[in-house]
Design an enzyme around this catalytic site. Structure first.
Site, short mmCIF file in Angstrom:
data_model
loop_
_atom_site.label_atom_id
_atom_site.label_comp_id
_atom_site.label_asym_id
_atom_site.label_seq_id
_atom_site.Cartn_x
_atom_site.Cartn_y
_atom_site.Cartn_z
N VAL A 32 -15.14 66.71 -2.35
CA VAL A 32 -14.05 67.82 -1.49
C VAL A 32 -12.87 67.83 -2.13
CG1 VAL A 32 -13.09 67.90 0.75
CG2 VAL A 32 -15.25 67.28 0.86
N CYS A 33 -11.82 67.02 -2.17
CA CYS A 33 -10.56 67.04 -2.50
C CYS A 33 -10.43 67.51 -4.14
CB CYS A 33 -9.82 65.85 -2.08
SG CYS A 33 -10.01 65.50 -0.47
N VAL A 34 -11.51 66.98 -4.71
CA VAL A 34 -11.49 67.44 -6.05
C VAL A 34 -12.23 69.07 -6.18
CG1 VAL A 34 -12.10 67.01 -8.43
CG2 VAL A 34 -11.20 65.27 -7.13
#
Lengths: 208, 208, 208, 208, 208, 208, 208, 208
Positions: free
Chosen positions: B117-119
């Protein structure tokens, strides 16, 4: 019950760090290097924290085994340091045994590299002489898991108690109220998950 | 050749650290915590060492996700820090994209928690906009290996290059002669095996 | 770039749950049963939460494959449910394809048992007809990791994007501000580590 | 024979749940979180089912360790709950020992977080005082497998019997005829594979 | 999309079994021997079941590589059997290629020992000549997982589709109604979990 | 097809051995040391056996990285040996590239330590200049599997073919009849299972 | 010495097969299904081969646990078969104990599903009554390795000897000369590697 | 203490190598073949180095089990070699026991293939006759880890001490000063990591 409970007592315990040398550490493959380095330093930190008499020894440090890792030397500048001229079992070295006896303690916390030799040999010898032996398993490393499992079996069968550095710290401390901040700092420095708990907690508290 | 070689250039690279927050880190289980902490700090250290523009962002840090880990805040006191009010994909946050564009760099090194997600989301968005994207895989963590493998597949298929912090450092440095001591210190601080090599070497040299 | 980024859009996505049947589930060994059950229910919950059109299908449920797991049936009482009389590839069943087309969506989230057949076959067929296909890898199970890896390779090579249920939820939601409580509840119900963060956070907040 | 068989007896057994706190659970990495949560709740359910006296205790729950997980609190509203002011070994807390003695039971089922401390310390202390100790291994978690293995070795050597929650339930129940539905429900709620067997069976039966 | 979907067609597929020899099988360590034996025999059974033209070949079977495993010889008494006098890549053997061409099929299912040589070489050669190649990954074995992963990467990059014997059987069969009992027997003989489902099902049905 | 088959040709191949140095080898943890040593020596042996031009290079061998392992030096006394004064990517060293070009070969077999740097960097550079690159994966080592997987992904995406030393030997040899004894000896020296097959075979033959 | 050697004697041994039922087998996840099926059938074959009295028992076979696997029923048509009406510990069933006593044997080989219940409970009960107990570990399965390890620890501590079916066969047979062909056939049918050795050997011999 | 420490004494120890035969070695899967071969040869080398009386034995070496591996035969041309005509437990062979007794040693180092039979049976028999038994675990191999663990448990419970070849060498040598070069050579030949330490050390020393 083959090995009844004997409880660690901070007034009766000493730490033996055996052969944590820069060269020998390249042999350790039953732990990831990041984790192993952390475990060894955590054990050293707890020895300082609880003021446990600590004895350092190395095997052949002028040769390929390499010097004691510098962090340990710096943390224990006044500890007995016995560079063994050749004895593989540290207990075969008179100075080492003398240093152990000089502590007056009956509970020995032993860690080292490699587990089945540098840890197991003095552990077995100390058991034979009536000491209570606690192997700090996660600050002791060796070639692979098979070798480690065999070494653990041999030591446990002879009466050694297998522990982790965290278990040792908790059993020595007994009650958080003895010093909350001190123990908390020790854990925060060596357990990333614990440090995160503290960070979240203190941040939220400060925000109120 | 689906993704031809583009080489990291220290004059054209920026680092994006996404959501390394004290709470979210408890979700990371594809890396041992000791190793993961070390990897993230190694990436931060290399960003400092190479003077790469670095951007920090967090998601909901007043809630259970917790604050940015304090080490990162301390290392980058002057870096753009974008606490996102709600956008999950950092690239959906205008300030974040503005900060990226303000660096003037075309190569983005991305790491964060959690990987898929965040990456992955900003990595995919940045690729879409023509950036060269390098995922620092070992400074990015998630729930488990299955999830990680799926995220890697998706990012690689879209043209991201998968790297490690060590590979990044080496590709940026290019030649040891640019600064032997600096790079050696970086490695010594974050690779226990490498530190041991240096300890043995310098000890033996000093002894001559 | 072999598979460029296409982003999930909650207004353009449908969910296909293929053959999560009580008998077939005993074949799944690439996931621990506790984790797999949780993943499948999490995907179902997110389908409900985002109001995604959802289609259920089973293969031979009167025989040893067993009935659809009751939780799924209860959660989607009005969803199209296509018990296939024999077609192994759900896409070979006209009713199933009709149901897919009836959703009017172009993005298909597919999960099922077993991965290389019940997921891969309709995924490959849908790709061929121009759909964007997202495999929910952790809600899809099969005999072992070798089989799974081969299936992933085949689907990714044909253009499917590999995701996890958590990544899907995040990509659909886009911004926490759309509904903090709803998404938080979804995560709390299916990610024990996340629930613990919330418990600690709300307890501490309440205490102020 | 180092530890002869002693058989669990539902009229002589009590359950000790030690430190299953929201913060501490983030330290548990020898079990997947989905599985661990399920195991702990299964143990709690069986304690309820067999009406075993159950004692809850926590360490420092106002600090970063976090509160007892809410499910346990809700399930045992009337159980003795001993928030320890500082003692690490629950057995060092007088109220806790008093609560244990008040049950009048001689067989103690112990589970907790982390295994080598919160489980092992009271387990060893209880053995010393003549209790029969049964460690519920899969409802007890810790940092990693190495640490767990060492803790198991220490406890087994002192005479503890290592069990799983499923083994405990079966040994307490003894005969399915005592209550088929009750035990079946317990298993169905906590063993997905078992639930699937029941689903297939009852569906097919109903169809006749 | 690097390798678009091509679907197996039982009227257009042939099976190539390469070097499943008694001696060479001792090299296979990426599969447990029980599982590997089962997978190879399952592939052979399905070739028979679907009447796919099957070609057997061996390398040096008079030497230490040993004879073709007897089961395969017995199952395909009339299949072309090409003991290669020396060519490592079966595709370098004219008789082998002639036998392949004689089948008139364009889809080749290839399995063998060891994966990166006996499977990969003819797979790559056949792709070059325009065949559609399906590697039966779980009926192909080699020295270890690292070697296997590299071989899979090479073959997939060149356009081979990675499958399992179960996926192959399902894709060829397409619809259970073509023959329920035949396919069920194939699965029952080679998937213990499936056989158990059938046993429970038929027992319960018979009991009515 | 992202990377079509190009076949190794012993008249067109050269071997590049990059940084197999005594110090750096202590960093390699994605292979057991016994296996890795064997793989590197097997690659060296096959380079000799096929008379492939071989180039040796080291990085900083006067420092902690340590000297080239002596076996390689002894096996290739006349090979170009380029101790790089500082360049991390061997391809940045003019002498190295000159040596490669001087071989007149277009197929490069590359192995080294560590994979994502010493192998990946020259591999990517060589691909860029139009060489056919074959990574000998099992004679290349690095810190852990995560790092290796990322490096493989990057190299494969750029068009490198991933192989094992055994696959290389077989693809170069093509036909056992070119020299049965030579290839057999190579395998016997480096594959214990193969040696055992030969021992059993020749013993039994001799006994007649 | 906690458990001195007692040697299996084919004139003094009986086999107890506990709850190898079609439904319960879906719970077994500490063994791959192919291997487990093979191990159970190997144990059954050796019981037949050595003419050991064999007792079959099941738990609730009319319910979801399912019937005894048909192979076992067919192999032992005349063996005592005790479908237990409810007792979980087979030793709590009078008919079962009577059947055991009726064999007149003092050495009990026990295998079953699941290990910590269906094997451990009767094993512990039999030890208590003075029987020599040999657990056939690889023909006994359970939910996962953690559970198995705990069960093994409990049984070994009480004096059970842990064996494999192969070890049992060898200890019972004592001397190959008692019957080379019989034992060879048993091994050939259940150990693929051994069958391959025999195939290579007999083929080469026949060729002379 | 179930098995008190007895220390290996080079004047009181003999080595028994049981059934390291070319065919049987294909059954060994609990060790990588490269590592296992190295371990067995290391044990043989240390037996030579310490001049320990060594006894070789094989089972049926004219049949499929195959001949003793040639290296062992060459290393011990004058050692008692007992090809057993049929006895599975070497201790059942009178010549073997006679050879053991003829050594006059009371400490037996045993290694062989497979662990639970060829090692465990004579180990248990020797313990029964009062010998001190040391199992060289890493020079003993078997089908898989489950089988090995069971065999270790049985032997340890009967009083055998589990060791590795490295531990054996160190316990026999006791003091490096007895012969630095000899022991160093033994380690250098069989521990690649150790050889690298020596290479780096001696290279650097020579450079001064």
């Amino acid at each position: 019950m083959s090995t009844p409970y004997t409880r660690l007592d901070k007034n009766n315990a000493a730490v033996l760090l055996v052969d944590h040398q820069a060269g020998l550490l390249s042999l350790v493959r039953d732990f990831d290097p990041d984790r192993f380095k952390n475990n060894v330093l955590a054990l050293a930190d707890l020895a300082k924290y609880f003021n446990l008499p600590t004895i350092l020894t190395t095997s052949f440090e002028d040769g390929p085994n390499g010097p004691l890792v510098p962090e340990l030397k710096q943390m224990f500048p006044d500890a007995p340091f016995i560079p063994r001229p050749g004895q593989i079992n540290a207990w075969d070295n008179e100075d080492f045994v003398k240093a152990v006896k000089a502590t007056g303690k009956k509970q020995l916390l032993i860690a080292g590299v490699v587990t089945e030799v540098c840890v197991a040999f003095p552990a077995l010898s100390a058991l034979e002489e009536g000491y209570q032996v606690f192997v700090v398993t996660d600050a002791s490393g060796t070639f692979n898991e098979v070798t480690r499992d065999a070494a653990w079996s041999r030591m446990a069968a002879a009466g050694a108690q297998l522990m982790s550095w965290f278990g040792v710290a908790c059993e020595l401390h007994r009650d958080w109220r003895n010093d909350v901040e001190g123990l908390g700092t020790l854990f925060s420095n060596h357990i990333p998950d614990y440090r995160n708990l503290i960070t979240s907690y203190t941040t939220l508290k400060a925000r109120k």
